[in-house]
Write a protein that holds these residues in place. Structure first.
Motif, PDB file in Angstrom:
ATOM      1  N   ILE A   1       0.957  -1.349   0.069  1.00 58.46           N
ATOM      2  CA  ILE A   1      -0.042  -0.161   0.018  1.00 58.46           C
ATOM      3  C   ILE A   1       0.794   1.276  -0.021  1.00 58.46           C
ATOM      4  N   LEU A   2       0.677   1.929  -0.910  1.00 63.92           N
ATOM      5  CA  LEU A   2       1.576   3.339  -1.199  1.00 63.92           C
ATOM      6  C   LEU A   2       0.888   4.405  -0.358  1.00 63.92           C
TER       7      LEU A   2
ATOM      8  N   ASP B   1      -3.786   4.689   9.516  1.00 62.79           N
ATOM      9  CA  ASP B   1      -2.325   4.554  10.266  1.00 62.79           C
ATOM     10  C   ASP B   1      -1.772   3.504   9.390  1.00 62.79           C
ATOM     11  N   LEU B   2      -0.751   3.983   8.534  1.00 67.50           N
ATOM     12  CA  LEU B   2       0.142   3.100   7.594  1.00 67.50           C
ATOM     13  C   LEU B   2       1.600   2.961   8.006  1.00 67.50           C
ATOM     14  N   SER B   3       1.593   3.046   9.290  1.00 68.24           N
ATOM     15  CA  SER B   3       3.043   3.240  10.076  1.00 68.24           C
ATOM     16  C   SER B   3       3.706   1.656   9.977  1.00 68.24           C
TER      17      SER B   3
ATOM     18  N   LYS C   1       5.041   0.937   6.192  1.00 69.53           N
ATOM     19  CA  LYS C   1       6.572   1.439   5.690  1.00 69.53           C
ATOM     20  C   LYS C   1       7.588   0.371   5.762  1.00 69.53           C
ATOM     21  N   ASP C   2       8.230   0.062   4.526  1.00 72.84           N
ATOM     22  CA  ASP C   2       9.431  -0.733   4.409  1.00 72.84           C
ATOM     23  C   ASP C   2       9.025  -2.183   4.660  1.00 72.84           C
TER      24      ASP C   2
END
Length: 344
Positions: free
Chosen positions: A275-276, A288-290, A293-294
């Motif tokens: 998910i970008l 909340d996309l924390s 990331k990576d």
């Protein structure tokens, strides 16, 4: 937010007045009940037009729950066997939708037909709403199969289907044109012609550009019959996105000003993906996309969605836009919340 519920406390000395009030309310309930229930529908009648014998012809009377309480459909009945009725999603929560589905019984009936559909609600209050349908069922045109059924088609793929159209009557009867909805093309090929029967093959093509979602439309056959020039053919199917989002509509509830509430959005793919970004048109929604990331690509993503209510009361809603590394835009669910300073 509307509410149909009210409470009150009455002393014993007001018994006579209360009885009188209850009697008056009972007399007015049918009008009141019909009014709150009718507000959920956007239309109350449908004309199917000309329907070929045995052909599938359906129409969905969609209703939307505008209230805090759950709405429940007890039943839906037709005044005529020429129309078969069913209920989609009989229990409807706030801002969700249900539907009363009317289907023409084109196998057992012919000619001009009309029916009144009575929809009975038993929650939160008893109410009845009447819907009306009409059609003209032809005996001289038959489809085999009864409709164009694409089934499930993967988004980005093409599909082709055929339907045999048989006409019994004039030897000079012809299909002169075909009208198609968006993302479809169609052509007809004459198979045979005799003094009392004409047979065509209807070939329908679904383009790869068709968006994800349900197909529920019509192809219209234009004929040289001056009495009933157009004959519709139902088209149904499902264009399935490689990415699905649930729930389809995310309702975060009725909240006070300044209150915060969090729910989850589940995003699934047939193959691992990242998910970008996620955004929403409505104010106050955060994603909340924390954990994204990576992270390694995966087939299931669970994303917390938080709504922080502002001070202004009312409904807040917006479409959720999800961007992935697959380059395919998934269906856009709607996020909704209601700010009400008067809730306990």
């Amino acid at each position: 937010m509307n509410s149909l519920l009210a409470t009150g406390v009455y002393g014993p000395m007001l018994r006579r007045a209360i009885l009188g009030l209850m009697f008056a309310v009972c007399l007015s309930l049918p009008t009141f009940g019909q009014e709150w229930a009718r507000k959920m529908f956007s239309n109350f009648e449908h004309d199917f037009g000309v329907v070929a014998r045995g052909a599938k012809a359906e129409y969905r009377f969609v209703f939307k729950n505008l209230y805090v309480e759950d709405v429940h459909v007890l039943n839906a009945r037709s005044s005529c066997g020429c129309t078969i009725v069913s209920v989609e999603n009989p229990t409807v929560k706030t801002y969700e939708e249900g539907a009363i589905v009317a289907r023409v019984n084109s196998t057992a009936f012919l000619g001009a037909r009309g029916a009144t559909i009575t929809v009975t609600f038993d929650k939160p209050y008893y109410a009845e709403v009447q819907l009306h349908v009409r059609s003209y069922i032809r005996s001289d045109v038959v489809f085999s199969p009864e409709s164009v059924q694409f089934g499930t088609v993967e988004q980005g793929e093409e599909a082709d289907r055929e339907v045999t159209v048989t006409y019994a009557g004039r030897s000079d009867w012809k299909i002169v044109d075909v009208k198609t909805p968006a993302n479809m093309t169609a052509e007809v090929e004459e198979v045979s012609r005799s003094y009392n029967q004409v047979v065509y093959k209807l070939k329908v093509h679904l383009d790869k550009s068709a968006p994800a979602g349900y197909l529920n439309d019509h192809i219209v056959l234009v004929t040289n019959d001056y009495r009933y020039e157009e004959v519709p053919v139902t088209v149904e199917g499902m264009v399935q996105s490689p990415i699905t989002v649930s729930p389809g509509n995310l309702f975060l509830g009725v909240v006070k000003p300044g209150q915060t509430v969090t729910k989850t959005l589940v995003i699934r793919g047939k193959e691992p993906f990242r998910i970008l970004s996620i955004s929403c048109e409505g104010a106050g929604f955060e994603f909340d996309l924390s954990k994204e990331k990576d992270a390694e690509p995966k087939t299931v993503h669970v994303v917390p969605v938080t709504f922080k209510a502002g001070e202004e009361p009312g409904k807040i809603a917006g479409n959720i836009k999800i961007e992935t590394d697959l380059g395919i835009e998934p269906p856009a669910p709607t996020a909704m919340a209601v700010i009400n300073p008067n809730i306990p």
